[in-house]
Write a protein that holds these residues in place. Structure first.
Motif, PDB file in Angstrom:
ATOM      1  N   VAL A 208       0.903  -1.315   0.060  1.00 60.57           N
ATOM      2  CA  VAL A 208      -0.134  -0.158   0.075  1.00 60.57           C
ATOM      3  C   VAL A 208       0.880   1.016   0.195  1.00 60.57           C
ATOM      4  O   VAL A 208       1.757   1.331   0.802  1.00 60.57           O
ATOM      5  N   GLU A 220      -5.000  -0.755   4.670  1.00 60.06           N
ATOM      6  CA  GLU A 220      -4.321  -2.299   4.577  1.00 60.06           C
ATOM      7  C   GLU A 220      -5.326  -3.335   4.763  1.00 60.06           C
ATOM      8  O   GLU A 220      -5.629  -4.087   3.777  1.00 60.06           O
ATOM      9  N   TRP A 223      -7.709  -3.236   1.307  1.00 55.70           N
ATOM     10  CA  TRP A 223      -7.040  -3.899   0.491  1.00 55.70           C
ATOM     11  C   TRP A 223      -6.974  -5.269   0.448  1.00 55.70           C
ATOM     12  O   TRP A 223      -7.213  -6.165  -0.452  1.00 55.70           O
ATOM     13  N   LEU A 259      -2.841   0.670  -4.376  1.00 55.24           N
ATOM     14  CA  LEU A 259      -2.148  -0.496  -4.113  1.00 55.24           C
ATOM     15  C   LEU A 259      -1.332  -0.914  -5.206  1.00 55.24           C
ATOM     16  O   LEU A 259      -1.732  -0.820  -6.310  1.00 55.24           O
TER      17      LEU A 259
END
Length: 320
Positions: A208, A220, A223, A259
């Protein structure tokens, strides 16, 4: 200016008639029309030495209209409304009432404030209408696409990578496969692209990239849930130092940074992506410049085998 005897006699006759009309209380306009005159200068010469009769002398003409105009103005009526009611011109009304304060009317500041509020109300409604119209267009266009085939995934993924991914340069050839983006939809497209290309998910690792002032842990988690990856595949986040002099708009709970996805052992994968992207660009040319050519799934599999990429068995389930 000298006059002939005939002109002198005519002038004297007109002067006597003008004086008689004046004594009768006729106005200047009436005398002018009666005598057939066209010049105010001539009328002034004829009326020299004459006075209005006592019945015509008043302190001020149209006193009743003047008084009524001031009353109407005090009620808050406009010049136009007063003139229409009294049958006089706006200029006359202005002369009669311009010393009176404005009553019953908005001040300039209040009128400006109300105008701004009206414009804001209009755009508040209009904005929603336009937003709904644009969303309808987008929804209809998305419905035309439907579910993509594997071949279409290869084309879309290769083009997306060629726009947003890491590419070799004439002065630097590293053959890395690195894709970075903040759009969850594009991230999912790239993951599906890797599935169709035969790249297993355990060959991917993630990182990230985000401002240090943001909620890094929440980003985080977002994602991680989106990709369905193993937590061990996530490397330590790259933090961008916060600059207090910069006015950033990418803030708030919905800001999750970007990302980055990297592929292990990327050489063959990079060359395949390059070939698919070039092929997509070539295939987009008009038929007159080379025609169209369909690519079947077996062709894709043979190409993958030629690069020693195992695509046997079932690829991982795409992330939805």
């Amino acid at each position: 200016m000298s006059r002939t005897p005939e002109q002198m006699a005519r002038f004297e006759d007109l002067r006597l008639r003008a004086a008689a009309l004046r004594d009768e209380g006729r106005s200047r306009m009436q005398i002018k029309e009666e005598l057939g005159l066209t010049s105010n200068w001539t009328l002034n010469e004829l009326l020299k030495g004459t006075v209005l009769p006592d019945s015509r002398l008043r302190a001020n003409a149209k006193d009743d209209l003047h008084r009524r105009a001031r009353e109407l103005r005090a009620e808050g009526r406009t010049y136009k409304e007063i003139g229409e009611e009294l049958g006089v011109s706006k200029s006359s009304v202005s002369l009669w009432v311009r010393d009176l304060p404005r009553t019953g009317r908005l001040s300039r500041e209040e009128a400006r404030r109300r105008n701004i509020e009206g414009v804001e109300r209009y755009w508040e409604r209009e904005r929603e209408i336009r937003r709904a119209t644009r969303q309808g267009i987008s929804d209809a266009a998305a419905a035309e696409i439907g579910r993509l085939t594997d071949r279409e995934i290869l084309i879309a993924g290769a083009v997306a990578y060629w726009c947003e991914g890491y590419k070799n340069k004439p002065y630097r050839e590293s053959n890395h496969v690195t894709f970075i983006n903040s759009d969850p939809g594009l991230i999912l497209l790239f993951l599906r692209f890797m599935d169709v290309a035969g790249v297993s998910r355990d060959r991917l690792y993630f990182r990230v990239h985000i401002h240090e002032s943001a909620d890094v842990e929440a980003a985080e988690r977002f994602w991680l849930d989106l990709t369905g990856a193993d937590p061990d595949q996530f490397r330590r986040a790259t933090l961008k130092r916060h600059n207090f002099q910069t006015v950033r708009h990418n803030t708030g709970a919905d800001y999750r940074g970007c990302l980055r996805i990297d592929v292990l052992k990327p050489l063959e994968v990079y060359r395949m992506i390059e070939g698919w992207a070039v092929g997509a660009m070539r295939g987009s040319r008009p038929p007159s410049e080379g025609g169209e050519r369909s690519v079947s799934k077996p062709v894709v599999r043979r190409a993958a085998r030629s690069w020693r990429i195992s695509i046997g068995g079932r690829p991982p389930s795409p992330v939805r």
